[in-house]
Design a protein around this motif. Structure first.
Motif, PDB file in Angstrom:
ATOM      1  N   THR A 164       6.817  -2.149  15.861  1.00 20.44           N
ATOM      2  CA  THR A 164       6.013  -1.345  16.771  1.00 20.44           C
ATOM      3  C   THR A 164       5.908   0.112  16.335  1.00 20.44           C
ATOM      4  N   GLN A 165       6.791   0.518  15.425  1.00 15.79           N
ATOM      5  CA  GLN A 165       6.781   1.899  14.956  1.00 15.79           C
ATOM      6  C   GLN A 165       7.447   1.950  13.589  1.00 15.79           C
ATOM      7  N   LEU A 166       6.952   2.817  12.720  1.00 12.93           N
ATOM      8  CA  LEU A 166       7.577   3.049  11.425  1.00 12.93           C
ATOM      9  C   LEU A 166       7.530   4.537  11.147  1.00 12.93           C
ATOM     10  N   VAL A 167       8.670   5.099  10.826  1.00 14.97           N
ATOM     11  CA  VAL A 167       8.769   6.523  10.504  1.00 14.97           C
ATOM     12  C   VAL A 167       9.416   6.641   9.134  1.00 14.97           C
ATOM     13  N   GLU A 168       8.764   7.351   8.234  1.00 14.53           N
ATOM     14  CA  GLU A 168       9.277   7.490   6.878  1.00 14.53           C
ATOM     15  C   GLU A 168      10.289   8.631   6.797  1.00 14.53           C
ATOM     16  N   LYS A 169      11.503   8.324   6.362  1.00 12.47           N
ATOM     17  CA  LYS A 169      12.579   9.293   6.129  1.00 12.47           C
ATOM     18  C   LYS A 169      12.741  10.266   7.299  1.00 12.47           C
ATOM     19  N   PRO A 170      13.036   9.726   8.471  1.00 17.78           N
ATOM     20  CA  PRO A 170      13.147  10.598   9.639  1.00 17.78           C
ATOM     21  C   PRO A 170      14.459  11.371   9.651  1.00 17.78           C
ATOM     22  N   ALA A 171      14.458  12.517  10.331  1.00 22.85           N
ATOM     23  CA  ALA A 171      15.728  13.156  10.664  1.00 22.85           C
ATOM     24  C   ALA A 171      16.497  12.196  11.562  1.00 22.85           C
ATOM     25  N   PRO A 190      -5.023  -7.638   3.880  1.00 29.10           N
ATOM     26  CA  PRO A 190      -5.350  -6.414   4.618  1.00 29.10           C
ATOM     27  C   PRO A 190      -4.646  -5.154   4.124  1.00 29.10           C
ATOM     28  N   ILE A 191      -3.558  -5.292   3.365  1.00 30.61           N
ATOM     29  CA  ILE A 191      -2.884  -4.079   2.886  1.00 30.61           C
ATOM     30  C   ILE A 191      -3.796  -3.270   1.973  1.00 30.61           C
ATOM     31  N   PHE A 192      -4.653  -3.948   1.219  1.00 34.18           N
ATOM     32  CA  PHE A 192      -5.508  -3.216   0.285  1.00 34.18           C
ATOM     33  C   PHE A 192      -6.566  -2.409   1.016  1.00 34.18           C
ATOM     34  N   GLU A 193      -7.140  -2.982   2.072  1.00 35.94           N
ATOM     35  CA  GLU A 193      -8.114  -2.233   2.868  1.00 35.94           C
ATOM     36  C   GLU A 193      -7.456  -1.020   3.514  1.00 35.94           C
ATOM     37  N   ALA A 194      -6.222  -1.216   4.017  1.00 36.59           N
ATOM     38  CA  ALA A 194      -5.510  -0.096   4.638  1.00 36.59           C
ATOM     39  C   ALA A 194      -5.237   1.008   3.622  1.00 36.59           C
ATOM     40  N   LEU A 206      -0.901   8.442  -2.567  1.00 37.77           N
ATOM     41  CA  LEU A 206      -1.090   7.445  -1.512  1.00 37.77           C
ATOM     42  C   LEU A 206       0.259   6.794  -1.240  1.00 37.77           C
ATOM     43  N   GLN A 207       0.698   6.813   0.002  1.00 39.78           N
ATOM     44  CA  GLN A 207       2.007   6.279   0.355  1.00 39.78           C
ATOM     45  C   GLN A 207       1.861   4.935   1.056  1.00 39.78           C
ATOM     46  N   LEU A 208       2.612   3.962   0.603  1.00 40.36           N
ATOM     47  CA  LEU A 208       2.594   2.640   1.212  1.00 40.36           C
ATOM     48  C   LEU A 208       2.983   2.704   2.679  1.00 40.36           C
ATOM     49  N   SER A 209       3.957   3.549   3.001  1.00 36.52           N
ATOM     50  CA  SER A 209       4.395   3.639   4.395  1.00 36.52           C
ATOM     51  C   SER A 209       3.257   4.094   5.303  1.00 36.52           C
ATOM     52  N   ASP A 210       2.368   4.963   4.821  1.00 38.57           N
ATOM     53  CA  ASP A 210       1.236   5.401   5.631  1.00 38.57           C
ATOM     54  C   ASP A 210       0.278   4.237   5.905  1.00 38.57           C
ATOM     55  N   ALA A 211       0.097   3.361   4.912  1.00 35.61           N
ATOM     56  CA  ALA A 211      -0.751   2.186   5.123  1.00 35.61           C
ATOM     57  C   ALA A 211      -0.128   1.237   6.133  1.00 35.61           C
ATOM     58  N   LEU A 212       1.183   1.072   6.075  1.00 33.88           N
ATOM     59  CA  LEU A 212       1.867   0.221   7.053  1.00 33.88           C
ATOM     60  C   LEU A 212       1.757   0.798   8.454  1.00 33.88           C
ATOM     61  N   ILE A 213       1.910   2.103   8.565  1.00 38.04           N
ATOM     62  CA  ILE A 213       1.748   2.751   9.866  1.00 38.04           C
ATOM     63  C   ILE A 213       0.340   2.517  10.394  1.00 38.04           C
ATOM     64  N   VAL A 216       0.123  -1.023  11.758  1.00 37.78           N
ATOM     65  CA  VAL A 216       0.832  -1.147  13.034  1.00 37.78           C
ATOM     66  C   VAL A 216       0.025  -0.508  14.153  1.00 37.78           C
ATOM     67  N   GLU A 217      -0.489   0.696  13.923  1.00 39.71           N
ATOM     68  CA  GLU A 217      -1.231   1.412  14.959  1.00 39.71           C
ATOM     69  C   GLU A 217      -2.565   0.741  15.272  1.00 39.71           C
ATOM     70  N   ALA A 218      -3.088  -0.034  14.328  1.00 42.35           N
ATOM     71  CA  ALA A 218      -4.334  -0.769  14.569  1.00 42.35           C
ATOM     72  C   ALA A 218      -4.097  -2.081  15.307  1.00 42.35           C
ATOM     73  N   GLY A 219      -2.825  -2.370  15.605  1.00 41.41           N
ATOM     74  CA  GLY A 219      -2.509  -3.591  16.339  1.00 41.41           C
ATOM     75  C   GLY A 219      -2.329  -4.812  15.469  1.00 41.41           C
ATOM     76  N   GLU A 220      -2.322  -4.639  14.153  1.00 43.71           N
ATOM     77  CA  GLU A 220      -2.083  -5.769  13.262  1.00 43.71           C
ATOM     78  C   GLU A 220      -0.611  -6.189  13.371  1.00 43.71           C
ATOM     79  N   ARG A 221      -0.359  -7.442  13.097  1.00 42.06           N
ATOM     80  CA  ARG A 221       0.992  -7.968  13.254  1.00 42.06           C
ATOM     81  C   ARG A 221       1.797  -7.778  11.960  1.00 42.06           C
ATOM     82  N   VAL A 222       2.696  -6.835  12.008  1.00 42.35           N
ATOM     83  CA  VAL A 222       3.650  -6.575  10.929  1.00 42.35           C
ATOM     84  C   VAL A 222       5.014  -6.979  11.456  1.00 42.35           C
TER      85      VAL A 222
END
Length: 263
Positions: A164-171, A190-194, A206-213, A216-222
């Motif tokens: 439901t949420q992904l944060v890259e290298k959070p404090a 769909p990862i390529f389109e993202a 280009l960061q993979l984590s941004d594509a995953l975010i 997730v935010e688009a409602g896709e099932r990760v």
């Protein structure tokens, strides 16, 4: 763009292994030797990663190498291990995009080249989970890590298996939980389109984590898949973790070393 033979009819295109990173956290070890070729108890890192993938049943492997790199693809005298070049160091997301023709519209495993596992069980668990969950567009291996190490990884929050949420290298005080992304993934097309829809970050990458975010935010099932019991990643991204991985593998593969080294 090189041409690729069609995927075997297994449901998976194979595996993509990005090995184009500059290895700056491993200097001076990587000043003249690519990180992928550093020895890990008798085998280069990249050979251990490919061995893991093959043991998981994935014969086709696409190495994403840096421009001018020599010696990495040459470790494999096998037409099932292919190589594609990332011309400039433009981030992990850009490296994954380089393998789109290899994937050919089928799901594929992504195994980061700066992490190894002692068995294929993590990759096998990801593949099983992705196949079983027919709505998933991505499956991510995750493991629980101590709070003081959360800032080293992407960290996810989940509702059941769904991310439901992904944060890259959070404090540590901003992490959404203690489940860290563990360097192994399965992706659908769909990862390529993202990735193509992403703007570059402040470093031009280009960061993979941004594509995953974005997914997730688009409602896709990760989905998040915990590491199997007894399994853990061996990170070779820094001098200290590389040393720990080398020692663990050396002792596991030759237990007599413990007595000879430690007395």
């Amino acid at each position: 763009m090189p041409s690729f033979s069609p995927p075997a009819p297994t449901g998976f295109a194979g595996a993509v292994v990005p090995v184009a990173g500059l290895g700056t956290r491993l200097l001076p070890l990587t000043r003249t030797v690519p990180k992928a070729l550093l020895p890990l108890a008798g085998k280069p890192v990249v050979v251990r990663v490919v061995d893991e993938l093959r043991e998981a049943g994935l014969e086709r492997v696409c190495l994403v190498t840096s421009a001018g790199a020599t010696g990495v693809a040459e470790q494999f005298d096998d037409p099932s291990v292919l190589a594609v070049t990332q011309p400039s160091p433009l981030g992990l997301g850009d490296a994954v995009l380089r393998a789109e023709a290899f994937a050919a519209g089928q799901p594929f495993v992504l195994a980061l080249g700066d992490c190894v596992y002692r068995s294929p069980r993590t990759v096998q668990a990801l593949m099983r989970a992705f196949v079983a969950d027919e709505q998933a567009v991505a499956a991510i291996a995750v493991e629980r890590v101590p709070q003081d190490r959360l800032g080293l990884y992407g960290v996810v929050a989940t509702d059941g298996p769904r991310v439901t949420q992904l944060v890259e290298k959070p404090a540590p005080d901003r992490a959404p939980g203690d489940l860290a992304v563990a360097a192994r993934y399965v992706f659908g097309a769909p990862i390529f389109e993202a990735l193509r829809g992403l703007p570059a970050n402040f470093s031009g990458e280009l960061q993979l984590s941004d594509a995953l975010i974005r997914l997730v935010e688009a409602g896709e099932r990760v989905i998040a898949v915990p590491l199997p019991d007894g399994e853990h990643r061996l990170d070779v991204g820094t001098v200290s973790t590389y040393t720990e991985a080398f020692v663990e593998l050396a002792l596991a593969e030759d237990p007599s070393l413990r007595e000879r080294l430690c007395g």
